[in-house]
Design a protein around this motif. Structure first.
Motif, PDB file in Angstrom:
ATOM      1  N   VAL A  37       0.841  -1.198   0.000  1.00  0.00           N
ATOM      2  CA  VAL A  37       0.000   0.000   0.000  1.00  0.00           C
ATOM      3  C   VAL A  37       0.876   1.249   0.000  1.00  0.00           C
ATOM      4  N   ILE A  38       1.901   1.255   0.859  1.00  0.00           N
ATOM      5  CA  ILE A  38       2.747   2.446   0.953  1.00  0.00           C
ATOM      6  C   ILE A  38       3.534   2.646  -0.333  1.00  0.00           C
ATOM      7  N   VAL A  39       4.161   1.576  -0.831  1.00  0.00           N
ATOM      8  CA  VAL A  39       5.011   1.738  -2.012  1.00  0.00           C
ATOM      9  C   VAL A  39       4.175   2.148  -3.220  1.00  0.00           C
ATOM     10  N   LEU A  40       3.009   1.508  -3.382  1.00  0.00           N
ATOM     11  CA  LEU A  40       2.165   1.867  -4.524  1.00  0.00           C
ATOM     12  C   LEU A  40       1.652   3.287  -4.379  1.00  0.00           C
ATOM     13  N   GLY A  41       1.285   3.661  -3.154  1.00  0.00           N
ATOM     14  CA  GLY A  41       0.725   4.991  -2.952  1.00  0.00           C
ATOM     15  C   GLY A  41       1.740   6.096  -3.171  1.00  0.00           C
ATOM     16  N   THR A  55       9.679   5.499   4.639  1.00  0.00           N
ATOM     17  CA  THR A  55       8.239   5.479   4.903  1.00  0.00           C
ATOM     18  C   THR A  55       7.790   4.087   5.327  1.00  0.00           C
ATOM     19  N   VAL A  56       8.308   3.069   4.624  1.00  0.00           N
ATOM     20  CA  VAL A  56       7.897   1.713   4.977  1.00  0.00           C
ATOM     21  C   VAL A  56       8.412   1.341   6.368  1.00  0.00           C
ATOM     22  N   GLY A  57       9.678   1.720   6.659  1.00  0.00           N
ATOM     23  CA  GLY A  57      10.232   1.407   7.967  1.00  0.00           C
ATOM     24  C   GLY A  57       9.418   2.031   9.084  1.00  0.00           C
ATOM     25  N   LEU A  58       8.983   3.255   8.852  1.00  0.00           N
ATOM     26  CA  LEU A  58       8.217   3.985   9.864  1.00  0.00           C
ATOM     27  C   LEU A  58       6.927   3.247  10.208  1.00  0.00           C
ATOM     28  N   VAL A  59       6.242   2.744   9.194  1.00  0.00           N
ATOM     29  CA  VAL A  59       4.946   2.115   9.434  1.00  0.00           C
ATOM     30  C   VAL A  59       5.109   0.657   9.846  1.00  0.00           C
ATOM     31  N   ILE A 180      18.054   4.820   8.570  1.00  0.00           N
ATOM     32  CA  ILE A 180      17.264   5.876   9.213  1.00  0.00           C
ATOM     33  C   ILE A 180      15.837   5.389   9.425  1.00  0.00           C
ATOM     34  N   GLY A 181      15.269   4.764   8.370  1.00  0.00           N
ATOM     35  CA  GLY A 181      13.905   4.246   8.491  1.00  0.00           C
ATOM     36  C   GLY A 181      13.819   3.220   9.603  1.00  0.00           C
ATOM     37  N   GLY A 182      14.865   2.394   9.732  1.00  0.00           N
ATOM     38  CA  GLY A 182      14.862   1.399  10.790  1.00  0.00           C
ATOM     39  C   GLY A 182      14.869   2.033  12.163  1.00  0.00           C
ATOM     40  N   ILE A 183      15.707   3.068  12.330  1.00  0.00           N
ATOM     41  CA  ILE A 183      15.788   3.717  13.647  1.00  0.00           C
ATOM     42  C   ILE A 183      14.469   4.399  13.981  1.00  0.00           C
ATOM     43  N   LEU A 184      13.946   5.191  13.012  1.00  0.00           N
ATOM     44  CA  LEU A 184      12.694   5.903  13.265  1.00  0.00           C
ATOM     45  C   LEU A 184      11.562   4.918  13.530  1.00  0.00           C
ATOM     46  N   GLY A 185      11.516   3.846  12.706  1.00  0.00           N
ATOM     47  CA  GLY A 185      10.462   2.853  12.873  1.00  0.00           C
ATOM     48  C   GLY A 185      10.537   2.188  14.230  1.00  0.00           C
ATOM     49  N   ALA A 186      11.774   1.872  14.669  1.00  0.00           N
ATOM     50  CA  ALA A 186      11.925   1.213  15.966  1.00  0.00           C
ATOM     51  C   ALA A 186      11.485   2.144  17.087  1.00  0.00           C
ATOM     52  N   LEU A 187      11.855   3.446  16.966  1.00  0.00           N
ATOM     53  CA  LEU A 187      11.464   4.391  18.023  1.00  0.00           C
ATOM     54  C   LEU A 187       9.947   4.526  18.088  1.00  0.00           C
TER      55      LEU A 187
END
Lengths: 203, 249
Positions: A37-41, A55-59, A180-187
Motif C-alpha cells: 500500500v505504501i510503495v504503490l501509494g 516510509t515503509v520502515g516507519l509504518v 534511518i527508516g529502521g531507527i525511526l520505525g523502531a522508536l
C-alpha cells in the motif's frame, strides 16, 4: 495427558511451535499488505519512490516488533524476511539473497540479546529494515535493464526522472535511508507498543 | 462477512491442484519482473484471466479481463497518437502501466486466495514432504491477505464514522498521528483474529506429528502436469528474454 503436554512444551521451547508459525505467517501478510500500500501509494513521485525505505520502515516497524516480541524465538524474523523476499525481491536473485541476509542479521542481533533484551529487539529492526534497500540493488548492479524496464512500464519521462535522481552510487544513500527508516520505525514502534499494546497485555 | 473471500472451488470447471496454482504465482512474479515485451505481457495476462475463469471465479475473470482490455486499449491509443497535454498523459500512462505491472501478480493471487481452501493447500504441500515449518507460514499468509483487506475496510469505515479522514492532506499534515490512527486498530483486530485462527488450527490437530489424512484426495492429474509444464516454459522464456535484453542494453 497434561504431563505429556508440558514435557513436549519444555522440549520444544526453543523451537517454533505451530501457533508461532501461524503468528509469523499472519504478521507476514500484514507486513506485505502495508508495504505494498505504501510503495504503490507513494511511487507516483520518483523522490518518494527512493525514500520508500524510510516510509515503509516507519509504518512496518510496529508490525515487525509485535511479531518478534510475540514469538521471542529464533525464526520469527527469518520467516518474515523470507515472505518479504518472496513477494518483493523476486526481480533479481541478488536482491532475494540480500533480503534474506538482512533477516539473518536481525536474527543475530536478537540472539546477542539472548531473546530477552528489549534494546536488542529494537536494534534488530534496523538490521531487518535493510531488506527495504534490496529491491533497489538493481539500480546499481543491473542498472541498464532496470532503466529499460522503467521506460517500458512507466514511460520515458519517469525513467529519465529516475535516472537523473539515481546515479550509480545511489545504492549507498538508500542503505542509509534504510538505516534511518529502521531507527525511526523502531522508536515509533517502541512508543506505540508502550502506549497501546503493553497496556492491553498483547506483548 | 463475505464468505467467498476465503476460497471455494465449487463452481470450478477444472479442479487445479494447489501446487499448480502456486507454480502459476511464482511464474507470474518472474513475468512481472522480467517482461520487456508489451504484447507478450498482455497475452500472458489474458491467459491468467482464462485460468481464473476455469478455476470457477467466472464473474471476477470477466471483470479482470475487461479491466485488462481497457488498460491495453488506453495504452495503445496513447502510443499511436502521442498528442495531448504532457502532464495528463504522464499521469494516465503511469496509472495504466503500474496497473499492468501488478496485473499478473494480482490475478495469480486471486487464483490462489479465492479458489483454494487452506486445507487443500496444506495437504497438497504435505504430500510433497515439505516440512510444516515452511508450509504453515505460507499457507497462513495467503489465507490472511484477504482478512487484512477486510479489516482495513472496517477500520476506514469506523474512522469515517468518527470524522477522521484518510485523505492525503491529513496524512501530510500529521503523518505520525495518522499512522497511529490506522495502524493501531488494524493491528489489534488482526491480532485477535490471529489468536482465534491459531486456536482453531490447534483444535483441529494442526500440530500433531502424525501424517495428516485428507477429506478429499489431492493429487496432481494430467492437466495439472500440462499446465505446470506450459507455465514453467513461459516463465523460463520470459526470464531468459529478460536476461538477454538486460545484458544487451
Amino acid at each position: 495427558m497434561a504431563k505429556k503436554e508440558i514435557a513436549a512444551a519444555g522440549a520444544s521451547s526453543k523451537k517454533l511451535r505451530t501457533k508461532e508459525l501461524i503468528y509469523a505467517g499472519a504478521f507476514g501478510a500484514l507486513y506485505i499488505v502495508l508495504m505494498l500500500v505504501i510503495v504503490l501509494g507513494t511511487s507516483m513521485i520518483p523522490v518518494l519512490y527512493l525514500l520508500a525505505p524510510i516510509t515503509v520502515g516507519l509504518v512496518c516497524g510496529t508490525v515487525y516488533l509485535l511479531c518478534v516480541l510475540k514469538v521471542k524465538k529464533f525464526g520469527a524474523a527469518l520467516i518474515l524476511g523470507v515472505l518479504f523476499a518472496l513477494c518483493a525481491c523476486s526481480n533479481a536473485w541478488f536482491s532475494f539473497v540480500g533480503a534474506i541476509a538482512a533477516a539473518l542479521l536481525a536474527e543475530l542481533v536478537i540472539k546477542l540479546g539472548k531473546y530477552k533484551s528489549k534494546m536488542m529487539y529494537l536494534l534488530s529492526f534496523v538490521a531487518f529494515n535493510l531488506n527495504m534497500a534490496c529491491p533497489y540493488m538493481m539500480l546499481s548492479f543491473a542498472r541498464d535493464s532496470f532503466l529499460k524496464r522503467s521506460v517500458e512500464y512507466y514511460g520515458q519521462e519517469y525513467a529519465d526522472g529516475i535516472a537523473k535522481l539515481a546515479p550509480t552510487w545511489i545504492f549507498f544513500p538508500i542503505l542509509g535511508f534504510a538505516v534511518i527508516g529502521g531507527i525511526l520505525g523502531a522508536l515509533l514502534a517502541n512508543a506505540l507498543i508502550k502506549k497501546h499494546f503493553a497496556k492491553a497485555g498483547v506483548v | 462477512m463475505n464468505i467467498s473471500v476465503y476460497g471455494e472451488d465449487r463452481g470450478a470447471l477444472v479442479h487445479f491442484d494447489p501446487r499448480t496454482k502456486f507454480v502459476i504465482f511464482l511464474v507470474s512474479l518472474a513475468v512481472s519482473a522480467n517482461s520487456y515485451n508489451a504484447a507478450a505481457h498482455s497475452i500472458y495476462c489474458a491467459v491468467l484471466c482464462g485460468m481464473l475463469f476455469l478455476c470457477g471465479k467466472k464473474w471476477n475473470a470477466v471483470k479482470m479481463s475487461l479491466l485488462l482490455g481497457f488498460a491495453v486499449y488506453i495504452r495503445t491509443c496513447m502510443e499511436m497518437q502521442a498528442t495531448g497535454s504532457t502532464v495528463i498523459v504522464t499521469i494516465i500512462s503511469f496509472l495504466v502501466t503500474i496497473f499492468l505491472y501488478f496485473f499478473p501478480m494480482l490475478v495469480s493471487l486471486l487464483i490462489i486466495t479465492q479458489t483454494t481452501r487452506v486445507n487443500q493447500f496444506l495437504s497438497a504441500f504435505q504430500a510433497m514432504h515439505i516440512p510444516t515449518k515452511i508450509v504453515i507460514p505460507i499457507a497462513v499468509m495467503f489465507r490472511f491477505i484477504p482478512t487484512v483487506g477486510e479489516e482495513w475496510n472496517g477500520v476506514r469505515k469506523a474512522m469515517a464514522f468518527r470524522g477522521m479522514s484518510l485523505e492525503p492532506s491529513a496524512i501530510i499534515r500529521h503523518p505520525v498521528r495518522t499512522v497511529e490512527y490506522i495502524l493501531i486498530p488494524l493491528l489489534f483486530s488482526c491480532i485477535s483474529i490471529m489468536e482465534e485462527l491459531a486456536a482453531a488450527a490447534l483444535a483441529r490437530g494442526m500440530d500433531s506429528s502424525q501424517q495428516r489424512t485428507a477429506y478429499e484426495p489431492v493429487r496432481l492429474k494430467a492437466y495439472d502436469y500440462i499446465t505446470i509444464i506450459l507455465f514453467l516454459t513461459v516463465g523460463i522464456w520470459f526470464f531468459a528474454a529478460g536476461l538477454i535484453t538486460g545484458g544487451a542494453a
